[in-house]
Design a protein around this motif. Structure first.
Motif, PDB file in Angstrom:
ATOM      1  N   THR A 339     -31.429 -78.453   6.589  1.00  0.00           N
ATOM      2  CA  THR A 339     -31.461 -78.569   5.365  1.00  0.00           C
ATOM      3  C   THR A 339     -33.074 -77.623   5.949  1.00  0.00           C
ATOM      4  O   THR A 339     -33.311 -76.970   5.094  1.00  0.00           O
ATOM      5  CB  THR A 339     -31.559 -79.222   4.241  1.00  0.00           C
ATOM      6  OG1 THR A 339     -32.452 -80.786   4.265  1.00  0.00           O
ATOM      7  CG2 THR A 339     -30.381 -79.484   3.313  1.00  0.00           C
ATOM      8  N   CYS A 340     -33.466 -78.176   6.675  1.00  0.00           N
ATOM      9  CA  CYS A 340     -34.792 -77.474   7.426  1.00  0.00           C
ATOM     10  C   CYS A 340     -35.856 -78.377   6.640  1.00  0.00           C
ATOM     11  O   CYS A 340     -36.538 -78.137   6.616  1.00  0.00           O
ATOM     12  CB  CYS A 340     -35.005 -76.308   7.316  1.00  0.00           C
ATOM     13  SG  CYS A 340     -33.340 -75.214   8.470  1.00  0.00           S
ATOM     14  N   ASP A 341     -35.322 -79.820   6.096  1.00  0.00           N
ATOM     15  CA  ASP A 341     -36.278 -80.382   5.165  1.00  0.00           C
ATOM     16  C   ASP A 341     -36.745 -81.509   5.377  1.00  0.00           C
ATOM     17  O   ASP A 341     -36.103 -82.669   5.605  1.00  0.00           O
ATOM     18  CB  ASP A 341     -35.540 -79.992   3.141  1.00  0.00           C
ATOM     19  CG  ASP A 341     -36.803 -80.790   2.692  1.00  0.00           C
ATOM     20  OD1 ASP A 341     -38.548 -81.139   3.573  1.00  0.00           O
ATOM     21  OD2 ASP A 341     -36.631 -80.660   1.524  1.00  0.00           O
ATOM     22  N   GLN A 342     -37.439 -81.192   6.834  1.00  0.00           N
ATOM     23  CA  GLN A 342     -37.739 -82.537   7.512  1.00  0.00           C
ATOM     24  C   GLN A 342     -38.324 -83.786   6.573  1.00  0.00           C
ATOM     25  O   GLN A 342     -37.859 -84.984   7.078  1.00  0.00           O
ATOM     26  CB  GLN A 342     -39.184 -81.982   8.433  1.00  0.00           C
ATOM     27  CG  GLN A 342     -38.555 -81.215   9.089  1.00  0.00           C
ATOM     28  CD  GLN A 342     -39.779 -81.375  10.707  1.00  0.00           C
ATOM     29  OE1 GLN A 342     -39.978 -82.512  11.013  1.00  0.00           O
ATOM     30  NE2 GLN A 342     -39.313 -80.210  11.290  1.00  0.00           N
ATOM     31  N   HIS A 559     -21.412 -76.449   2.188  1.00  0.00           N
ATOM     32  CA  HIS A 559     -22.039 -75.412   1.595  1.00  0.00           C
ATOM     33  C   HIS A 559     -23.852 -75.440   2.216  1.00  0.00           C
ATOM     34  O   HIS A 559     -24.164 -76.639   1.785  1.00  0.00           O
ATOM     35  CB  HIS A 559     -21.917 -76.000   0.119  1.00  0.00           C
ATOM     36  CG  HIS A 559     -22.784 -74.789  -0.946  1.00  0.00           C
ATOM     37  ND1 HIS A 559     -24.323 -74.337  -0.618  1.00  0.00           N
ATOM     38  CD2 HIS A 559     -21.947 -73.296  -1.788  1.00  0.00           C
ATOM     39  CE1 HIS A 559     -24.384 -73.167  -1.259  1.00  0.00           C
ATOM     40  NE2 HIS A 559     -22.959 -72.757  -2.027  1.00  0.00           N
ATOM     41  N   HIS A 560     -23.947 -74.468   2.846  1.00  0.00           N
ATOM     42  CA  HIS A 560     -25.025 -74.258   3.296  1.00  0.00           C
ATOM     43  C   HIS A 560     -26.627 -73.794   2.704  1.00  0.00           C
ATOM     44  O   HIS A 560     -26.141 -72.874   1.683  1.00  0.00           O
ATOM     45  CB  HIS A 560     -25.173 -73.598   4.711  1.00  0.00           C
ATOM     46  CG  HIS A 560     -24.794 -74.028   5.907  1.00  0.00           C
ATOM     47  ND1 HIS A 560     -25.686 -75.079   6.938  1.00  0.00           N
ATOM     48  CD2 HIS A 560     -23.833 -74.526   6.298  1.00  0.00           C
ATOM     49  CE1 HIS A 560     -24.457 -75.731   7.717  1.00  0.00           C
ATOM     50  NE2 HIS A 560     -23.130 -75.686   7.321  1.00  0.00           N
ATOM     51  N   PRO A 561     -27.476 -73.755   2.681  1.00  0.00           N
ATOM     52  CA  PRO A 561     -28.543 -73.030   1.282  1.00  0.00           C
ATOM     53  C   PRO A 561     -28.410 -71.907   1.346  1.00  0.00           C
ATOM     54  O   PRO A 561     -28.543 -71.231   2.443  1.00  0.00           O
ATOM     55  CB  PRO A 561     -29.535 -74.032   1.707  1.00  0.00           C
ATOM     56  CG  PRO A 561     -29.130 -75.475   2.671  1.00  0.00           C
ATOM     57  CD  PRO A 561     -28.273 -74.989   2.951  1.00  0.00           C
ATOM     58  N   MET A 597     -26.305 -63.677   1.067  1.00  0.00           N
ATOM     59  CA  MET A 597     -24.843 -64.004   2.065  1.00  0.00           C
ATOM     60  C   MET A 597     -24.849 -65.972   1.569  1.00  0.00           C
ATOM     61  O   MET A 597     -26.322 -66.326   1.253  1.00  0.00           O
ATOM     62  CB  MET A 597     -25.356 -63.958   3.082  1.00  0.00           C
ATOM     63  CG  MET A 597     -24.005 -64.993   4.214  1.00  0.00           C
ATOM     64  SD  MET A 597     -24.760 -64.349   6.054  1.00  0.00           S
ATOM     65  CE  MET A 597     -23.765 -63.012   5.972  1.00  0.00           C
ATOM     66  N   GLN A 598     -23.819 -66.329   1.529  1.00  0.00           N
ATOM     67  CA  GLN A 598     -23.246 -67.607   0.891  1.00  0.00           C
ATOM     68  C   GLN A 598     -23.050 -67.850   2.114  1.00  0.00           C
ATOM     69  O   GLN A 598     -21.906 -67.471   3.250  1.00  0.00           O
ATOM     70  CB  GLN A 598     -23.022 -67.555  -0.015  1.00  0.00           C
ATOM     71  CG  GLN A 598     -21.895 -69.277  -0.647  1.00  0.00           C
ATOM     72  CD  GLN A 598     -20.780 -69.112  -1.383  1.00  0.00           C
ATOM     73  OE1 GLN A 598     -20.480 -68.681  -1.545  1.00  0.00           O
ATOM     74  NE2 GLN A 598     -20.954 -70.428  -2.205  1.00  0.00           N
ATOM     75  N   VAL A 599     -23.633 -68.796   2.675  1.00  0.00           N
ATOM     76  CA  VAL A 599     -22.389 -69.362   4.606  1.00  0.00           C
ATOM     77  C   VAL A 599     -21.822 -70.798   3.785  1.00  0.00           C
ATOM     78  O   VAL A 599     -22.474 -71.825   3.629  1.00  0.00           O
ATOM     79  CB  VAL A 599     -23.675 -70.351   5.284  1.00  0.00           C
ATOM     80  CG1 VAL A 599     -23.009 -70.194   6.819  1.00  0.00           C
ATOM     81  CG2 VAL A 599     -24.704 -68.610   5.768  1.00  0.00           C
TER      82      VAL A 599
END
Length: 694
Positions: A339-342, A559-561, A597-599
């Protein structure tokens, strides 16, 4: 009258006296027989079936049932106890192991079965074979030239050189012909090079076969060292198979002399000379066996074939019987931990790069599964990427180095699985799988063939850990391979981050313990990566270990953000390195082109996750981004299945982008799937210059 229909014609035609071998092997010795050595199997089974019956049945009374089992194999009856009607192979007993038509591929697994009891004893787990069991494996004289056989000999010699017990006995029957190739007395020179004791016998004399086998088996059992038993003076009385045209390479006189040279007739004469039976008694026995054999074939030919069970059954038998999913197994759509949310991840525990989490995951599996052994090349010191660093010291004797021979590495792994252990086999670089490709495919094919009771007990369950995959500048094409084999019966998974890797690894090991074969593919470029977006120093790849017991099943979709709100214009389906390239493309497409875009990550690439159609429901278009070469892309079969199910196609545009269909030059990443490839393909499917098609 002609016998009923049969489909396989290779059988003994001069090797009948090798029945003496079966009389000298224990019932719980492991055995893998050349397809001409049927007499060994029948003698062994008849003796031990009678013995198992407490003496209530004679050996002769056991023969009709054994003949029926063999007839079922030749007629591919669905009641064949060996393959269930898929092929014709020797076996059927608890300690019989299949031999396919691949020359000498039975050799290295036999070495694995030989060392399994000693290793099981070291681990303190129950072995499949007794401590003093011998592993017997037989081939024809032509097979001694095959790389599989040479690998088996070398590995057995290497193991004993290291001081370990390896009681494997190689049996070689020499009839002077390898189909049409004459022997030219090569076996006389070859036997001097094998590096182990060689015992020879005249296989046209039953007493000699019995005595020589007794000596060889007893020596191997007592010393724990390998040996070779060479059966000489064998005729090949008939052609190799029904399609073999002997007249093309043998003279009419040679064919006649071979047909007349019957070792069985000589054995009958010896029986009469010793006063054990009369010719009339032997003739009556022969007539009885002929009648029993013809009756067996009549019964077997009338039995239903495998196809009678329906196409779906035939398609599904490549996999072992499915055990109920564990409660911790997760299948469905899940949010990726990247999520890149540390702040969120920091609350869960200490964070680490993918490589370090992988190390923790392997250690956890070694702690949980007492019968698990980890084999590879240079794994004891940590491996080329330090994934196994420190594990050899923590788990003595369970993280083992083997010589750089992928055929023996995989074959021994298979033998250990058949011996009741749970092997993990590490292939150091994906390209090196090619070096053991035949053994690799043999392992998976045996899942399909093997229908014996042992399949339910042990099967061939194992994990193959394939590293050195995909993008990198080190080693060029031979250390950055990006092609994946997907034979039926193999589960193939590839993860984008360490936390999901541990969940998937737990599931892979669990499925292997249930008899499945799982290949875990690890992307070199991800092992030490710290950031999803390097320019942002986001730390998104540094993750904590997942909660205890959590698993990711083969049907999981990650499902990526999103980086843009609303319905996605394009959904990207990808795996491994493709996930990071897609995440970078996602950001660029949103910022520079206004495209949402959805990853979607699909860790399992060998089958389409059941949740994928649901995950694609909101997308206007679908882009499959494959890190493998375009002509060998695993996601190609995704497109075929999803199109057949109308998930993509008429109402939803789709495209596939993949790595270049070429080889990878040293010091460059130009041939691998890139962010730019995905951006270009996404713009192409959505509309030129990023303009919305709406």
């Amino acid at each position: 009258p002609p016998l009923p229909q049969g489909f396989y014609t290779i059988g003994p035609c001069g090797e009948e006296l090798l029945a003496g071998v079966g009389l000298r092997l224990w019932g719980d010795d492991s055995v893998a027989l050349h397809y001409r050595h049927l007499a060994t199997q029948i003698a062994r089974h008849a003796r031990y079936e009678a013995k198992a019956g407490g003496g209530r049945a004679t050996v002769a009374e056991c023969v009709p049932g054994l003949l029926l089992d063999r007839a079922r194999g030749y007629c591919v009856s669905m009641h064949d106890p060996v393959t269930g009607g898929a092929h014709c192979a020797l076996g059927g007993g608890d300690h019989d192991f299949l031999v396919t038509s691949t020359l000498a591929s039975q050799a290295t697994p036999a070495v694995g079965r030989a060392i399994a009891p000693g290793l099981a004893q070291h681990l303190g787990v129950d072995p499949a074979f007794p401590p003093k069991a011998v592993s017997y494996v037989s081939v024809g004289d032509g097979s001694v030239n095959n790389a599989h056989f040479l690998s088996g000999l070398n590995t057995a010699n290497y193991i004993t050189h290291r001081g370990f017990r390896c009681p494997v006995l190689f049996g070689v029957s020499d009839n002077g012909l390898c189909i049409s190739l004459r022997g030219y007395d090569w076996i006389d020179k070859f036997k001097l090079t094998v590096g182990m004791p060689v015992i020879e016998c005249d296989a046209s004399e039953l007493a000699c076969v019995f005595q020589s086998t007794s000596k060889a088996v007893d020596t191997v059992r007592r010393t724990g060292r390998p040996g070779l038993l060479l059966f000489r003076n064998l005729p090949r009385r008939f052609g190799h198979a029904a399609t073999d045209r002997q007249q093309a390479y043998l003279s009419a006189k040679e064919i006649q002399l071979l047909e007349e040279a019957s070792p069985l007739a000589g054995a009958c004469g010896r029986v009469v000379a010793e006063g054990l039976a009369s010719y009339s008694e032997l003739h009556a026995m022969l007539e009885n066996i002929i009648a029993e054999t013809e009756h067996a074939f009549e019964v077997a030919a009338a039995e239903p074939k495998l196809s009678s069970l329906g196409r779906e059954h035939v398609l599904q038998r490549a996999y072992p019987l499915h055990a109920p999913p564990t409660t911790a197994e997760a299948n469905g759509i899940f949010q990726s931990p990247m999520t890149c949310d540390q702040e969120d991840t920091a609350a869960l525990g200490r964070r680490g790069a993918m490589r370090k989490l992988m190390n923790q995951g392997i250690a956890e599996s070694l702690e949980k599964h007492a019968n698990l052994v980890y084999l590879g090349e240079d794994v004891e010191h940590g491996g080329y990427y330090l994934v196994t660093e420190g594990l050899a010291n923590r788990f003595p004797g369970r993280v083992r180095d083997m010589p750089p021979d992928e055929t023996s590495l995989l074959g021994v792994g298979l033998g250990l699985a058949q011996g009741g252990l749970l092997p993990v086999v590490e292939i150091p670089y994906a390209k090196y799988l090619d070096c053991g490709a035949d053994m690799f495919h043999e392992i998976v094919t045996l899942q399909w063939l093997n229908q014996s009771p042992r399949r339910q007990a042990h099967g061939n369950g194992m994990v193959i850990r394939l590293q050195g995959f995909d993008k990198g500048v080190f080693g060029g094409n031979f250390h950055t391979h990006n092609s994946l084999p997907l034979p039926p019966g193999l589960h193939v998974v590839s993860f984008s981050n360490g936390q999901d890797w541990i969940k998937g690894w737990r599931h892979a090991v669990q499925k292997a313990s249930e008899g499945h074969i799982v290949m875990v593919v690890d992307s070199t470029a991800l092992l030490n990566r710290r950031h999803v977006h390097p320019e942002q120093l986001d730390g998104g790849m540094l993750l904590p270990k997942p909660e205890p017991g959590a698993m990711l099943g083969f049907d999981a979709v990650m499902h990526h953000p999103k980086v843009a709100p609303g319905q996605p214009d394009v959904a990207v389906v990808t795996y491994g390195n493709g996930v990071l390239a897609a995440r970078e493309a996602q950001l660029e497409l949103s910022q520079d082109h206004g495209l949402a875009m959805q990853v979607l990550e699909v860790p399992c690439v060998s089958s389409v996750p059941k949740a994928l159609p649901e995950a694609l429901a909101e997308a206007k278009a679908v882009l499959f981004a494959d890190v493998c070469k375009s002509a060998q892309a695993p996601l190609l079969h995704f497109t075929a299945e999803l199109k057949a199910k109308r998930v993509i196609g008429k109402h939803r545009d789709w495209a596939l982008v993949a790595a270049a269909n070429t080889y990878n030059p040293l010091g460059s990443t130009i041939t691998f799937l890139s962010k730019e490839d995905i951006v270009s393909a996404a713009l192409g499917i959505h509309g030129a210059e990023g303009e919305s098609s709406s």
